[in-house]
Design a protein around this motif. Structure first.
Motif, PDB file in Angstrom:
ATOM      1  N   ARG A  76       0.865  -1.182   0.000  1.00 47.27           N
ATOM      2  CA  ARG A  76       0.000   0.000   0.000  1.00 47.27           C
ATOM      3  C   ARG A  76       0.901   1.231   0.000  1.00 47.27           C
ATOM      4  NH1 ARG A  76      -3.364  -0.037   4.922  1.00 47.27           N
ATOM      5  NH2 ARG A  76      -3.976   1.989   4.109  1.00 47.27           N
ATOM      6  N   ILE A  77       1.280   1.646  -1.190  1.00 42.10           N
ATOM      7  CA  ILE A  77       2.158   2.804  -1.363  1.00 42.10           C
ATOM      8  C   ILE A  77       1.421   4.074  -0.949  1.00 42.10           C
ATOM      9  CG2 ILE A  77       3.307   4.214  -3.120  1.00 42.10           C
ATOM     10  CD1 ILE A  77       4.827   1.748  -2.966  1.00 42.10           C
ATOM     11  N   ALA A  78       2.096   4.969  -0.249  1.00 39.23           N
ATOM     12  CA  ALA A  78       1.509   6.266   0.094  1.00 39.23           C
ATOM     13  C   ALA A  78       1.139   6.990  -1.189  1.00 39.23           C
ATOM     14  CB  ALA A  78       2.498   7.092   0.911  1.00 39.23           C
ATOM     15  N   GLY A  79      -0.095   7.444  -1.278  1.00 37.87           N
ATOM     16  CA  GLY A  79      -0.560   8.118  -2.487  1.00 37.87           C
ATOM     17  C   GLY A  79      -1.073   7.153  -3.541  1.00 37.87           C
ATOM     18  N   GLY A  80      -0.922   5.843  -3.342  1.00 38.33           N
ATOM     19  CA  GLY A  80      -1.375   4.851  -4.307  1.00 38.33           C
ATOM     20  C   GLY A  80      -0.416   4.725  -5.468  1.00 38.33           C
TER      21      GLY A  80
ATOM     22  N   PRO B  34      -0.049   8.097 -10.355  1.00 41.30           N
ATOM     23  CA  PRO B  34       0.642   9.354 -10.080  1.00 41.30           C
ATOM     24  C   PRO B  34      -0.233  10.346  -9.334  1.00 41.30           C
ATOM     25  CG  PRO B  34       0.974   8.697 -12.340  1.00 41.30           C
ATOM     26  CD  PRO B  34      -0.028   7.749 -11.759  1.00 41.30           C
ATOM     27  N   GLY B  35       0.397  11.229  -8.673  1.00 38.38           N
ATOM     28  CA  GLY B  35      -0.258  12.242  -7.861  1.00 38.38           C
ATOM     29  C   GLY B  35       0.747  12.700  -6.824  1.00 38.38           C
ATOM     30  N   VAL B  36       1.580  11.760  -6.423  1.00 40.50           N
ATOM     31  CA  VAL B  36       2.679  12.072  -5.529  1.00 40.50           C
ATOM     32  C   VAL B  36       3.920  12.123  -6.401  1.00 40.50           C
ATOM     33  CG1 VAL B  36       4.005  11.265  -3.552  1.00 40.50           C
ATOM     34  CG2 VAL B  36       1.545  10.877  -3.638  1.00 40.50           C
ATOM     35  N   SER B  37       4.646  13.212  -6.367  1.00 41.78           N
ATOM     36  CA  SER B  37       5.766  13.365  -7.281  1.00 41.78           C
ATOM     37  C   SER B  37       7.086  12.911  -6.682  1.00 41.78           C
ATOM     38  CB  SER B  37       5.871  14.822  -7.730  1.00 41.78           C
ATOM     39  OG  SER B  37       6.081  15.641  -6.604  1.00 41.78           O
ATOM     40  N   LYS B  38       7.040  12.108  -5.663  1.00 39.04           N
ATOM     41  CA  LYS B  38       8.260  11.604  -5.035  1.00 39.04           C
ATOM     42  C   LYS B  38       8.343  10.102  -5.217  1.00 39.04           C
ATOM     43  CE  LYS B  38       7.948  15.005  -1.352  1.00 39.04           C
ATOM     44  NZ  LYS B  38       7.740  15.193   0.058  1.00 39.04           N
ATOM     45  N   GLN B  39       9.553   9.601  -5.189  1.00 35.75           N
ATOM     46  CA  GLN B  39       9.717   8.149  -5.218  1.00 35.75           C
ATOM     47  C   GLN B  39       9.160   7.584  -3.916  1.00 35.75           C
ATOM     48  OE1 GLN B  39      13.772   7.118  -5.972  1.00 35.75           O
ATOM     49  NE2 GLN B  39      13.715   7.923  -8.035  1.00 35.75           N
ATOM     50  N   GLN B  40       8.350   6.558  -4.032  1.00 38.23           N
ATOM     51  CA  GLN B  40       7.686   5.995  -2.868  1.00 38.23           C
ATOM     52  C   GLN B  40       8.311   4.694  -2.390  1.00 38.23           C
ATOM     53  OE1 GLN B  40       5.154   7.637  -1.135  1.00 38.23           O
ATOM     54  NE2 GLN B  40       5.914   9.248  -2.450  1.00 38.23           N
ATOM     55  N   TYR B  41       9.331   4.218  -3.080  1.00 36.64           N
ATOM     56  CA  TYR B  41      10.056   3.031  -2.603  1.00 36.64           C
ATOM     57  C   TYR B  41      11.445   3.007  -3.201  1.00 36.64           C
ATOM     58  CZ  TYR B  41       9.209   0.520  -7.016  1.00 36.64           C
ATOM     59  OH  TYR B  41       9.193   0.128  -8.321  1.00 36.64           O
TER      60      TYR B  41
ATOM     61  N   PHE C  53      13.264  -4.074   0.078  1.00 35.35           N
ATOM     62  CA  PHE C  53      12.550  -2.894  -0.380  1.00 35.35           C
ATOM     63  C   PHE C  53      12.277  -1.979   0.810  1.00 35.35           C
ATOM     64  CE2 PHE C  53      11.800  -6.172  -3.391  1.00 35.35           C
ATOM     65  CZ  PHE C  53      11.648  -5.548  -4.606  1.00 35.35           C
ATOM     66  N   LEU C  54      12.488  -0.706   0.612  1.00 34.58           N
ATOM     67  CA  LEU C  54      12.145   0.312   1.589  1.00 34.58           C
ATOM     68  C   LEU C  54      10.954   1.051   0.996  1.00 34.58           C
ATOM     69  CD1 LEU C  54      12.881   1.803   4.215  1.00 34.58           C
ATOM     70  CD2 LEU C  54      14.351   3.277   2.820  1.00 34.58           C
ATOM     71  N   VAL C  55       9.782   0.950   1.663  1.00 34.81           N
ATOM     72  CA  VAL C  55       8.530   1.435   1.084  1.00 34.81           C
ATOM     73  C   VAL C  55       7.891   2.480   1.987  1.00 34.81           C
ATOM     74  CG1 VAL C  55       6.248   0.744   0.254  1.00 34.81           C
ATOM     75  CG2 VAL C  55       8.166  -0.823   0.012  1.00 34.81           C
ATOM     76  N   ASN C  56       7.462   3.576   1.393  1.00 30.11           N
ATOM     77  CA  ASN C  56       6.688   4.590   2.095  1.00 30.11           C
ATOM     78  C   ASN C  56       5.236   4.124   2.056  1.00 30.11           C
ATOM     79  OD1 ASN C  56       5.782   6.916   3.298  1.00 30.11           O
ATOM     80  ND2 ASN C  56       5.968   8.176   1.465  1.00 30.11           N
ATOM     81  N   LEU C  57       4.811   3.477   3.137  1.00 30.03           N
ATOM     82  CA  LEU C  57       3.477   2.890   3.178  1.00 30.03           C
ATOM     83  C   LEU C  57       2.410   3.923   3.485  1.00 30.03           C
ATOM     84  CD1 LEU C  57       4.173  -0.404   5.149  1.00 30.03           C
ATOM     85  CD2 LEU C  57       3.812  -0.131   2.702  1.00 30.03           C
TER      86      LEU C  57
END
Length: 156
Positions: free
Chosen positions: A111-115, A118-125, A134-138
């Protein structure tokens, strides 16, 4: 301090289409770019030779976003539109001019932050150099749990 040995080139557009292409990632050898595009009507992951010319190769098979290369260039990771971390095997030719793809496989739900869309302009993992961690922004739940205490009586 100088920049001896560094060649500076003028920036140039890599893709110019009416679609939304984003999250470009260079392969380790710098000869390929993985990116996501909605050219098909939904987001998919593609690879194209850099700086070109060459045709794009579709990597995802049922929608995908946020591609990342394995450091050895043998896999591309991405998040499927149904929130699975995926790994697609890729094989670069010895001369680096062509690419073969394999069938993507689901690694684990995420469950990536922001899904994944696209919508979040940052790398999420991020992926470890060996492709095993894997390092994931959940995504956090929308609200913290509420604790209800009833019949509470303060001590006199």
């Amino acid at each position: 301090m100088g920049s001896a040995g560094l060649r500076r080139q003028k920036p140039f557009p890599f893709l110019k289409t009416p679609y939304d292409e984003r999250d470009g990632q260079f392969s380790a050898d710098g000869k390929w770019i993985a990116y996501q595009s909605n050219a098909s009507g939904r987001y998919e992951v593609y690879v194209q030779p850099f700086p070109g010319p060459g045709e794009k190769v579709q990597i995802s098979s049922n929608g995908g976003a946020q591609p990342r290369w394995n450091k050895k260039g043998k896999e591309i990771f991405y998040v499927s539109l149904d929130s699975q971390m995926m790994a697609a095997p890729v094989k670069l030719s010895p001369d680096g001019q062509s690419l073969e793809t394999g069938t993507p496989a689901a690694l684990f739900p995420v469950r990536i932050a922001g899904g994944p869309i696209p919508g979040v302009s940052k790398q999420q993992y991020a992926v470890s150099s060996d492709g095993q961690r894997f390092l994931v922004n959940l995504a956090a739940d929308s609200a913290p749990p509420v604790t209800l205490i009833y019949n509470w009586k303060p001590k006199p």
